[in-house]
Design an enzyme around this catalytic site. Sequence first.
Site, short mmCIF file in Angstrom:
data_model
loop_
_atom_site.label_atom_id
_atom_site.label_comp_id
_atom_site.label_asym_id
_atom_site.label_seq_id
_atom_site.Cartn_x
_atom_site.Cartn_y
_atom_site.Cartn_z
N LYS A 120 0.80 -1.21 0.00
CA LYS A 120 0.00 0.00 0.00
C LYS A 120 0.84 1.27 0.00
O LYS A 120 0.32 2.36 -0.24
CB LYS A 120 -0.96 0.00 1.19
CG LYS A 120 -2.04 -1.06 1.03
CD LYS A 120 -3.08 -1.00 2.12
CE LYS A 120 -4.20 -1.97 1.86
NZ LYS A 120 -3.77 -3.39 2.01
C1 LIG Z 1 -4.47 -4.47 1.43
C2 LIG Z 1 -3.68 -5.74 1.30
C3 LIG Z 1 -4.05 -6.76 0.39
C4 LIG Z 1 -5.32 -6.72 -0.42
O1 LIG Z 1 -5.26 -5.77 -1.46
P1 LIG Z 1 -6.62 -5.29 -2.17
O2 LIG Z 1 -6.20 -4.26 -3.14
O3 LIG Z 1 -7.50 -4.75 -1.08
O4 LIG Z 1 -7.23 -6.49 -2.82
C5 LIG Z 1 -3.22 -7.86 0.27
N1 LIG Z 1 -2.10 -8.00 1.02
C6 LIG Z 1 -1.72 -7.05 1.90
C7 LIG Z 1 -0.49 -7.26 2.70
C8 LIG Z 1 -2.48 -5.88 2.08
O5 LIG Z 1 -2.09 -4.95 2.97
#
Ligand SMILES: *Cc1c(COP(=O)(O)O)cnc(C)c1O
Length: 434
Positions: free
Chosen positions: A107
């Site tokens: 993220k």
């Molecule tokens: C947020 C997150 C996901 C999921 O991603 P999305 O875009 O919500 O499908 C997967 N792995 C980690 C470590 C995350 O922080």
Amino acid sequence: MKYYSLNHNAPSVDFKEATMRGQAPDKGLYFPERIPVPDPNFFHNIENMADEEIAFHVIQPYVGNTIPIDELKRIINETLSFPIPLVKLTDQVFALELFHGPTLAFKDVGARFMSRCLGYFSRNKTQKQIVLVATSGDTGGAVANGFYEVEGVDVVILYPSGKVSSVQEQQLTTLGKNIHALEVNGNFDDCQQLVKQAFGDADLNEKLFLTSANSINIARWLPQQFYYFLAWKQWPDKKNPPVVSVPSGNFGNLCAAMLAQVSGLPVKHFIAACNANDTVTEFLQTKNYQPKKAVATLSNAMDVGDPSNFIRILEIVNHDLQKLKKNLSVYNISDEETMQTVKEIYTRHHYLLDPHGAVGYLALEKYLAGHPVAKGFFAETAHPVKFFDMAGSVAGDNFPIPVQVKNIMNKKKQSLEMDIDYPFFKEFLLQFSR
Ligand SMILES: *Cc1c(COP(=O)(O)O)cnc(C)c1O
């Protein structure tokens, strides 16, 4: 480039307005009016281009003239300040490591890009922009770090006291300056409720410019495409495009990858790698979209029962389910399988997965078992150290601790403890209007 609302009951807006608003006034998600297709030379030359140059080509058509070129280049350079390597595990399977950013989860890219765009858009405002986030752990850290020291923006993070890991809490609470952490005596839903109440409070919104930094914001969603272009740059077998497995919760990351494919990026097939949360699996079987209550699993960032970005995936395929099923397979991986996979891959390849990456790996392996000529990669979305107990139980005490964690563990926690008390919260926010 204009963006329309997927609820079709609000005017189309440009990149700036869509970023500032987050959601359209009719509560719909914004979607680009057309998906840009780069010159074929771009894909031929990709190996010779710098990462920042690739990212610029990808995102510039989406941004249009809302950010000047030099400014956009600076934003991209600051966003991609860490590597995104494609690591070979076997002849058939690669890991795309998205966890080298400051908070060790994928993220970071979206949060860094969005924060800098927002900082640019509010540069001449006398009124400060206040970003509100409720977090169960990962999002808050990425947003806090992404917005740290961005001028004109203050961030208020609400997190449930005692319910986030110690690494996560340090990431949220030790920055200071324009980052403010509120430690709520309640659970994640209570935090979320307080944030919702603030967004719905007309009096407060007259005095403050409030915005949210959640994953439906286009400035968080669109830059996630970078990963997949950068993976293609590193892909060793250009004649045999990869099967791409994405650990999915809200489906934002996967949806960005599918957008990249429409722009011409070679991908053989997509895999939505999910844990026990199977709303999308059922939808593909029954054609009936039925949101569910999320179930708790080891891969907790993917514990989502009503994935907010799935509607964008449907828009990409014009709501044609047959078309979608040809291009996308969904797998649900249990906690037992996840744990088993982390152990096995460590033993076999000396590669330590985190639980989200393990779901991505196993889903890919299951698909490849039926497609022996295919090759692929999975997105490794978090650093295993974020799941310290699991990493320790598999790899012992001596796995290396990344510098991003070492740097924060001894810093002083700064948070304001509060009860689930809206008037108190409102008073806290109003200090920014003075
Ligand atoms: C947020 C997150 C996901 C999921 O991603 P999305 O875009 O919500 O499908 C997967 N792995 C980690 C470590 C995350 O922080």
